[in-house]
Every structure is written in C-alpha cells, then in structure tokens.
Design an enzyme around this catalytic site. Structure first.
Site, PDB file in Angstrom:
ATOM      1  N   HIS A 162       0.791  -1.229   0.000  1.00  0.00           N
ATOM      2  CA  HIS A 162       0.000   0.000   0.000  1.00  0.00           C
ATOM      3  C   HIS A 162       0.822   1.277   0.000  1.00  0.00           C
ATOM      4  CE1 HIS A 162      -3.621  -2.322   0.356  1.00  0.00           C
ATOM      5  NE2 HIS A 162      -3.050  -3.034   1.302  1.00  0.00           N
ATOM      6  N   HIS A 170       1.390 -17.606   7.379  1.00  0.00           N
ATOM      7  CA  HIS A 170       1.731 -16.383   6.655  1.00  0.00           C
ATOM      8  C   HIS A 170       2.836 -15.659   7.424  1.00  0.00           C
ATOM      9  CE1 HIS A 170       1.091 -12.833   4.164  1.00  0.00           C
ATOM     10  NE2 HIS A 170       0.301 -13.569   3.407  1.00  0.00           N
ATOM     11  N   ASP A 176      -5.822 -15.965  -4.293  1.00  0.00           N
ATOM     12  CA  ASP A 176      -5.238 -16.781  -5.356  1.00  0.00           C
ATOM     13  C   ASP A 176      -5.197 -18.233  -4.877  1.00  0.00           C
ATOM     14  OD1 ASP A 176      -3.949 -17.464  -7.653  1.00  0.00           O
ATOM     15  OD2 ASP A 176      -2.494 -15.835  -7.536  1.00  0.00           O
TER      16      ASP A 176
END
Lengths: 363, 363, 363, 363
Positions: free
Chosen positions: C17, C104, C342
């Site tokens: 971002h 993650h 995805d």
C-alpha cells in the site's frame, strides 16, 4: 557499485537528465517517526542556487518517500525515495559534445563504459549526491534519536583563506579551535553564505569566491566535520578501521582529493611525547583523553571523544573561461563551456559531508 | 572484519603471541608461477631490525605457502599462507598491564571486546601487517606479469624534514618531482636506510630519527606511493571511486592519519584554470593529459596517467620516555614502557603501502 | 537485506500500500538496447488476474524506467525502475487486524520488527516480486544477446497431479522428458492458463485448481526451469556453487519449500554406476556428457549441458475458508479472511522463477 | 569465493595434497572458552575410516588453533586454524590423469581454471569440508552457550531405504516422526554406524551400503537436520530468507542435489486448509503454532518452532567399477579408478550438515 554500507545500506540511481534520481535505504530500524519534511532541510541545503555564491539554477528537489514508512513511522523495510528531475530531455548540442572537459569525468567514463551520456559525466553529476544526502539524513535522524549523536560540518578553507586552527604555524590545534569543534551548531554554520563559522575568515572566503566567479574561474577549499557523542567501539581493528571507512566515504564525494583525521598531516611533524593523548579520569568517572589529537579514534576504534576530520575539495573542473585542450579526436582546440557554473562547491558540500558521516556511523 | 577486496580477496589472522600469523588469498588467477621466495623479499623489507633506525628485534618472518599452488604454479584456489611466531607465550608482567598506552589501541580494544590480549593491542600489532604484505606481493606479481604495473613507495617526510615537491611554497608539483615519480625504482628507494630517494633529505631524516631514538621518543612522517602503467577504467563512479578505495586501504594501515591524491590539500588553493589537466594527444596517438594534478584518477576512474598519493603516519605511540597518564582504574600515574621501541615506522611502512596499493588495483 | 547479486545486483523496495514498488539494477552492461516495453511482457505474465485460475485483481503494473538508459540504450549506470501502486491507502479494518494469518508472514514480521504494516505481511506481499521480475528480465535480455542463453520455466505439478518425468516410478528421467526440457519454449508454456506444457496433465491441473477455488481453499505445486546454452565455468568451487546460488535464489521466492537440481531427491536412490554421467565426444568435437543427471552442474560449476531444477511451492496461506486459530492476543477464534484469494500461485510463479534464474546466471 | 557468512564469517583453504587445510573464522564473539579439544569431536565424526561402511583411510585430522584464543578464551579477533595434510606430495601417475571422472568436478575445474591439480578435483576434495566443520563447531558452541540452540542431523535414507516419516503415503508427517525431531540427540544418532536413529531402518541401510561396496559401486541418500531452540526473527524478508540461506549452505556441501524444509515437496500436494499451521497459545503463554509444516520458518523468518530440513546426496561419483566413458582428449575408453572409495557419504555428511546449519544461524 552504487551501494554503501552493510547493516544500514544505501543504493542510489540517477543522472542529470533522466526521469528521477533516488535511492533505496535498507536496514533502517523500525518504529522511527519519519516523513518527507524530515529529509527536506538537508536536501535544500545541498541544492544549488542558494546564494549569490553558487550556480543560479534553482532546483526544487522535493523528496518523495515511496515505501518503508506507514502512518509516519518506519516499518524496518526498505525506504525507496526519489526526486524528480526537472529537465528530462537529453541536452541539445553543446561544445562538450566534442571536448572532454579537462579534469572532469567525461573522458574516463567513455574509457570505462564505451558510451557517453549526453550530459557528459552521467553519474558524476552533482545530482547523484541527492540520494546520499537523503539517506544520510535518515541515518542522522536515527543516530540523534537513539544516541544523541551530533554531526556538524563547516567550510574550513577557500583557496588560501583558512579558518585559524592553531596560534602559530608551529603549534598543534589551539584551545579556541577545539572549543569551536565541541560547540559549533548547524545554525551557526548557516549564519553566512559560505558556511564558515569565523566571521572574519568567512568575509575573505566570499571575496575569494566572487573573484573566481568574476573571472569565469573556480576555486577549491576544505570542509571540516565533527561527530560528537558517537557510540564507543565503532570500527574494526584491521581493514575497516573507522578512519578508513570515513576516508572511503569522504573520498567518494565528487571533487575530493584528500582526507585527514585528528592532527592529520601536520601532526606527523610532532614527537610522540608531544603528540600522544594522555589518559585522565573524566568528570563522569570514565577514562578519557586529556587532549584529542587522535580525533576520537584509536587503533581504528572510536573512543568516545569528538571525531573530527577534514576533506580537500579541488576547484570545480567546469569553468567558462577558455581552456586550451584537445577534442575526443585528439585534435587541439579551445574549449569555453557555456552557461554559468558553480565557482566553489565547498558550501554546498557541507550537508553531503554530514550525510556521509552519518552513513559511516550507522554502517 | 579482517577481509579486504571483492574479486581478489585477502583475509588475515594473528596477534603478537599466538602460534602464527597468516592469510588466505582468494581469487588469485590460476597459472601464475609462485613460490615462497617470490613473497619473501617484501616480507623482509617489512620486518623490524633492518637497520640502526628501527627496533632491534630481528624476526625471521619466513613465509610458508600452505595451499593453492602446485608444482610452483597457482591453481586458482585459495592460497593459505602463514608465518610462525617466535614467541608464542603470552608475555610476562609489564607496566602496560595496568596502563593503557596513550594513543594506542589498548583502551579502545578493551572498550569494544571487553577482553584484553596479554600483548595489549592484539590485532593492532604490527605483526598483523605480515598477511597483507604477503597478499599484496602476490597481487603485485600478477599485475606486473599481466599488465606491467609498477608500484613504488618511498618516505617523503620525517617530522618537519620534507622531500622537496615544488620549487617554491606557492607552486604546485615541480617538474623534478614529477620526474622522480615517473622513474623511481624500489632499488633506488632502498639505497638508504630511511628509504627516501633524495640523499640530502634522507640524511636529515636519519638525524631526526636518531634524535628521537636518543630521547626515547618517536617521530612521524609521510610515505608517497606511485602506481605506473595501471589499467584504465579502474574504480566505480559513485561510492567505490578508485581514490576512495585507495584512501580506505591506506588508512587501514596502523598509525595513519591522512591521505591525499594528486595535488591533494595544497591543490585546493589553486584556481580551476590553473589546476585543470588539459588534454593532449600523446606520442602513442591516444588522448592523455598534459599535467597530472588529478593523480591518475578523474571522476573516480583511472585514466592511465601515474596514480600517486601520500599517506600521513603519526609518531609511534609506544615510547619509553616517561608519560604522565592514567591507569585502567582511572588513577593518575607515570608510565615508562620497558624495552626498545621503533622510533619511526615510515621506512618499514613502505612495503605495506605498496602491498595495499596492489590489493586495491587487483580488487 | 533486499539486495541480490554481486556484479549484476538488484535491490528492491515496496509494500502493498505504499506509493510504488521498484528496484535499482546495478552493474548492467552499457550499450544494450532497452526500454519499458522490453520489460513489460514478463511483468504482465507475473501479475494476477490473467485467467479464471487466479485472483481477479487486475493490476496494470506498468513499469517505468527512471535512469540508466538514454536514447534507448543502457549507460552502464544503475537502472532505477518503479511500478506505481494503485491503492496507496493503508487498508481499512479487517479481520486480519486481530489474527495473524496461519502460515503467513504476519506473525514473524511482528516478532522481528515489533511493528505491523496495515497490510499484515508488508514485504511478504507478492508485489515485492515485481522488482525482481523487472531486474531478471533485463538480465535475461543481456544473457540472450551476449550468449544466446534460453530460460524457460513451466508448471510441473499441482497438488498430486504431476507432469510425467519417467516411464515407471523406478526409472530416472525419461527420454521424452529430457527432450521436453531441451526444446520447450515460453510460447508453448503459455498455451494453457496453468502453464503446463503437457495438455492432458494441464487439464487435470486446472480441475484441481478450480476445485480448490470452489472450496475457498488453496493448493500447492511445483515449477521446473531449464537454462539452455549457459556459459561454462559459472559457479564457485566451495560456498558459492552454482546449485547453491540457484537454491538460494529460488527459496527466496515467497511460498517455496524445496529445490532440487538434476535427478534431485529421486536420484539419491540410484547407484553411482547407474547415475554417473559418462563423458562422450560431442558432434562439435567438444567433451560433453552422454546423460545429464547432474543437471548441467558438476562440482558446483556449469559444464555446458542444460541446467534444470524444480521448486516446491506450498499451497497459499491466505484462504477464505474458516480456520480455527488464535488471535495476536492468544485468544482462540475462527478466522475467515474476506476477499478473493489466489488458489494456486504456480502459474504466476513461472516468470518469477525465470527472473531469478537469470539473476543467478548474471551474478 | 571461499567465504561464507556476514557477521560470523568463515574462509577456507586447502586441497588434498597441499601442506595443510584450514580456515579463518572472523566475528567470533570474545570471551568464549575454546580450545582444540572442543572442536575435535566433530572433526573426528567427519573423517573417513570410522567404520566398515566408509573408506579405510584413517586420517588423524588433529585441528590446531593458530590465533584468536588466549588463555583458553576467545579474543574476538580472527581464529586461524589448520589441519596438516599427511600426504603432501602431488600423487603419482594414475588413470585419472587421462580421464575426467564421470559426474566429478575434474572436467568443470579444468574448464573454469585451465589448470588441473594433480589430485583432479582440487577444492572439490572432501578435505575442504574440514575447515567448515571446525568453523561450524565453534559457531554451534556459541549458539549453545548463548541461546541453548541444539542442532542434530541424522541419515534419513540410503538408496530406497527410508526412515518412516508418515503413517501412510498419503499423510503428512506423523506424530512419531515429529517427536523424533523434537527429542533426538547426537548420541542416539551415533548408536549405529550409519547414523540413522531407527534401528530397523538402520540395519537395512547398512545392508544397502555393504551391497554397493561389494560391487565396487556407490549409493546416495538423504540427511535430515533439526535446529531446536533457535532464536526467533532470524532471516530477512526478501532475498535472504532463512530457508534460502539454509538451502544455499546445504547445497554448498559436495554431492548435494536437493533441499526441502518443513513439509517440503510432499507438502505441495496438500490443500491450504490442511497444510496451514494454526496458531495456539503455548503453555508458556506465547503464541505458537499447533502443527509445524512450515518447518520453523514463516515469511522467511524463524518463528521459534523446530527448524527441520532434508538434503539429498547423490551416490559418490568415484567408483572402482569399470565405466565406459571418454578421455580428456575425447577418445572413448574404460575407466576403473584404483584404490578404495567411500561407497556412501551420508553418514560422514552428518557433522558437515550440522556445521553448516550452525553457520547459517550465526550469520
């Protein structure tokens, strides 16, 4: 390569006439407040056109942080930043298409790369230093916040005009000079356009620069820098002594020809018994040195005293006076470069020296 | 860290009182004839005890190649080499157990590592330079064979005694001096013990050293080095300019305080119109410069002219004269180090400077 | 740090971002034709939203060269390039503000930096790979022009669906498979959305991905890459063997869990007498190998045969299925990340693998 | 180059027939107790001739510390160390003077360096690993003392004989296997000559090795390594992910062909919903993961769980069975190397894998 530093690392890009110049700063600690406006003051001190003494080009040089900062705080990830170039077109025909400028990078770049940027020097452009000043300003901000480090540079000579460092030619550094080093602030340095914190000398320096300018000539000088409240223990014993890294950093600035730390070249003339820095117990109870001829570094490692050093800048190579020289082809001729040129770079070099000093300490 | 160089890389180890000092040289091209005897001459030039001017310790310093060479020819693999230390025992009690030597590395090493080698300075020992001299000698050998590069250093000042570089104080480098740079050989340098190729000056230098020795004191000086027939195009445009790497290398030598290339600090006093090196067509048809104030480097890149530079060495910190100083504890006292000490390091520094120059060119 | 390579060196910056993501490529040889359009095709192959198989975000990802190129030709100076981020605002409140996503980078980034980018993973964002793909594409272009090097990657498995490599499970690589490696082109790879050059297998792979997508789940797979016409002699004997550098490069791609070269893990099951690559005289008169189980590398150095290797990619960590896990606070809970994700990254990983391969060869 | 690591850095030298092999370890923290005997056990585990399973050469491999240690304690300065070679003469005439050994480094070394060490492979000699094992043992000692880190490697397959990792072929890692990883000690590993901590499997492995030996052939295998109690936060987000550095390190060991971490290649076959490691609050109140398919690394950064990975070693290239191949000249012929050769390197590779793991963690 275009990278400096190991743990805090800056990589720069950009020539005079490309889209932008910029840098990636990697290794900046997370959690530090940072925004464009924290970087801008040193960018502005670096840019040309600040006074009658420098080149009249007035580049805005507004820095834009691209990454690594969110909600005004660093993330610990790489900080990308850039400054747009105003004039992105390769330049029109000029005399320097045929002539390598004497004592400039034009000829060695062509030797090394076999190709010539239209601007001649390519990366030797002073615009390359934008990225380092931005990176150094971020480094300095961290050092200030984490350790209270203070870095101040000033102009110590222009041509033969020198800021006085000792009472007589046969003496080492005077009390007055050492006091200047230990107290001088960046605000005091900026009180005059030539950035020399000794008014009388500053006036003479200005005269010398105006003389050079009036003759379409240029003049060199020196910049002195002091790093106060540096952490102790910086520098490695052998190949990466702190003074070796400082010398490397300073001689990577365009137009530099020399570096000396502490008593420097003059100090070599004095006997060990006179030159040695005796130890004393300091008011805070810690061991320190009575004098500081070593310049804050012993055995390549910082000892907590002020680190100070001086850098020699030659007179700018680009002058508009006519010069008898030769073309790329070897044919003799006379070169007179058009446009106005910076007659003396040392005032503008002050923030660059400060930036490189911060990068070395952060490395 | 103890590593220097990227493509030709040396890593050194060793203190004063350990089993051996040595180095690994990585990146040496394969197929070069090499044996111990090719390295020994510079090792011998480096070691103390060569003349009445230096410390009387006579270390044999016989180098032993460990690897990377087979049947007298380099394999392209790392060259390990070592020199055994004569005295491997940590030393007996001395006064320096209580006192950090003024202007020596004793105190900063303790600050950095929190531990003290019995010899005080540990890696700051002059014996550390053995590895670099060996590595530099191998680098120089390759440069000589592949490109005809010649590297010669000499003593250019001791105390206030300077080898003359210009006709008057207001002039830049004289014709005589530049001719000296372009012709001087290592054999000529070794004609006197002080390694100054100007007999009259050499005599005065010897007197100055003997004076220091007689007073149990020490004196500093400078070493000048010239690199002839260097390949063109060496050095990187930005952070790794050739002069930046040379400065880094030279200021990694113990006791150095300054570096200047070409016209150096004095050159900053001259106008661009006087200082610039005009281009001319050389007898071989190639473009070159008429003068060489740049010292063989422009824009950070070698241009094929002689590369020359000067290094400042302070007076040795260890003297046997009494010094008023403080103990590690902070208590004031008087230190008189026992034993004989080297009153002036510059003659011995000559091969070290040559070695570091070769390492930079090979890097 | 965010830098890869020694002589050809890429440094990247950027999060999800921030203003832009980009890179500086240093060490690109001068004189090579280059413009944005030469880089764009691989950027486009990398971006999401290319087919029904991937995330529907359609990022334009238009690369903009900032420096190092003039008049369509590289200058030898650093190439700065960037891709603007569409959405530069830190994101709004989401469930991942409270939950570290299982498997993650959210949690380890917070552990390391003590600060959390609003996007969670910060540099672990797939957008970070934009800079490498751009850099790798420039490297590949040079390798193609200078040596004719060809680099092609393809999807070799999705879940349990594998492109056939041998006739039976007890065999090593089949003739058919080796022929595929020696002839496959990037165009053939792109003939189906899943980028597997074996139609029957490709269909099954698509089914497997669609299954994962329909369950709001994800699935892993492998990518195989071949480098043809590589220069011989690449790689260093010890720590920087070519396969070590390839493994390093490939395991720096997000979501990778394994690397194998040549006959890889399966090859360990065969006896030396079966596995060894016998030498033969090749049609061009040079020595080569009859088989190529080594994968083009022997003793860490390229031998001129095809270099081929396979990389394992785990199933993407971010899924919209509900997951029983814990919050940053330690409190147990159920995480269901919003948005579409995805389901399988391997088709998009193909150009990233090709880019990293090119960077290793250029290093 | 022959250097590994940044902050803790090892540089090695040495071939089979030179005076000694050795290393310099730079960056070892000061103040750690260290002597030769602390290094020797891993040296002894590495050397050949330990059991009937390996080559009968019995090299003493006594390590000698040269520097960096005084009074049994590290100084923080470089640690030089060496092991003398027994046989320093280049070898006599053998068949490998004419034949490059298939799948060995002989041919690629000649391609790269244009010169051939008499021993053929030069630095590809297993003796090169002596320096790394010594360095890694010092690194491991520091990690153990400072953080309690435990590193244990073991043989997980020989040929087709595999230590069981899951209950069925369709499962991921079983509870039993994960428990083995979390508890196994180096002493348990050494209970049998093949270094496989699963007795039944170990017996089959020994049979497989003895079979290879009896046929003058060789066989490959895999080594698995676990790092327990690693500090969290190791590894860099992008190019220097912890798994990338581990892969680099492991594939720098001779004869390696693959690396996988956590669930590795097999893990790619499982859906994200199955594969993801959910977070839980651990007994100590800290956040951790319930399963550990990631292998202790997420987003390239260590998360505090066990780090485990597997390395593929091909069957040794040097076998005494006859091989149809070609000479350096291209002429076809049959090579039968004399002498006895190691039929399987994986048991000896165990301490090398442990050493490289320690070097990565210290880096």
């Amino acid at each position: 390569m275009s990278t400096f530093g190991t743990l805090f690392r800056v990589t720069t890009y950009g020539e005079s006439h490309c889209a932008s110049v910029g840098a990636i700063i990697d290794g900046c600690p997370p959690g530090m407040p940072l925004s464009d406006v924290d970087i801008q003051p040193q960018m502005t001190r670096r840019r040309p056109g600040q006074s009658a003494l420098t080149t009249p080009r007035n580049e805005a040089d507004a820095v834009q942080i691209q990454s690594g900062v969110e909600a005004g705080v660093t993330l610990g990830t790489p900080i990308g930043l850039l400054v747009k170039n105003k004039d992105q077109r390769p330049h029109d025909y000029t005399e320097t298409d045929h002539y390598p400028r004497p004592s400039h990078a034009d000829w060695t770049y062509l030797l090394k790369y076999g190709i010539k940027a239209s601007s001649g020097g390519g990366r030797s452009s002073a615009r390359e230093t934008i990225g380092r000043v931005a990176a150094g300003t971020i480094a300095e901000r961290y050092l200030k916040m984490a350790y209270g480090v203070e870095i101040v540079a000033f102009v110590s000579s222009v041509g033969k005009v020198h800021l006085p460092e000792s009472s007589t030619d046969d003496d080492l550094l005077s009390e007055d000079y050492l006091k200047l080093l230990s107290t001088i602030t960046r605000e005091q340095v900026d009180e005059n356009a030539v950035r020399c914190p000794h008014e009388e000398t500053a006036d003479l320096m200005q005269e010398r620069i105006i003389e050079a300018k009036s003759k379409a000539d240029s003049i060199g000088g020196t910049v002195t820098c002091v790093i106060r409240r540096s952490p102790v223990g910086l520098g490695e014993p052998v190949f990466d002594k702190l003074e070796a890294k400082l010398a490397h950093a300073m001689l990577s600035i365009p137009a530099t020809k020399g570096f000396e730390i502490g008593s420097g070249f003059k100090g070599t003339e004095f006997a060990g018994s006179v030159h040695n820095d005796a130890f004393i117990k300091k008011p805070d109870g810690k061991l320190g040195t009575k004098t500081n001829r070593s310049g804050g570094v012993q055995g390549g490692i910082s000892n907590g005293e002020d680190i100070y050093f001086k850098i020699a800048f030659k007179s700018p190579a680009t002058i508009s006076q006519e010069q008898a020289t030769a073309k790329y082809s070897g044919e003799a001729g006379v070169l007179a470069t058009r446009g106005r040129h910076d007659p003396c770079v040392v005032p503008r070099a002050v923030p660059i020296v400060e930036a490189m000093a911060a990068l070395v300490i952060m490395e």
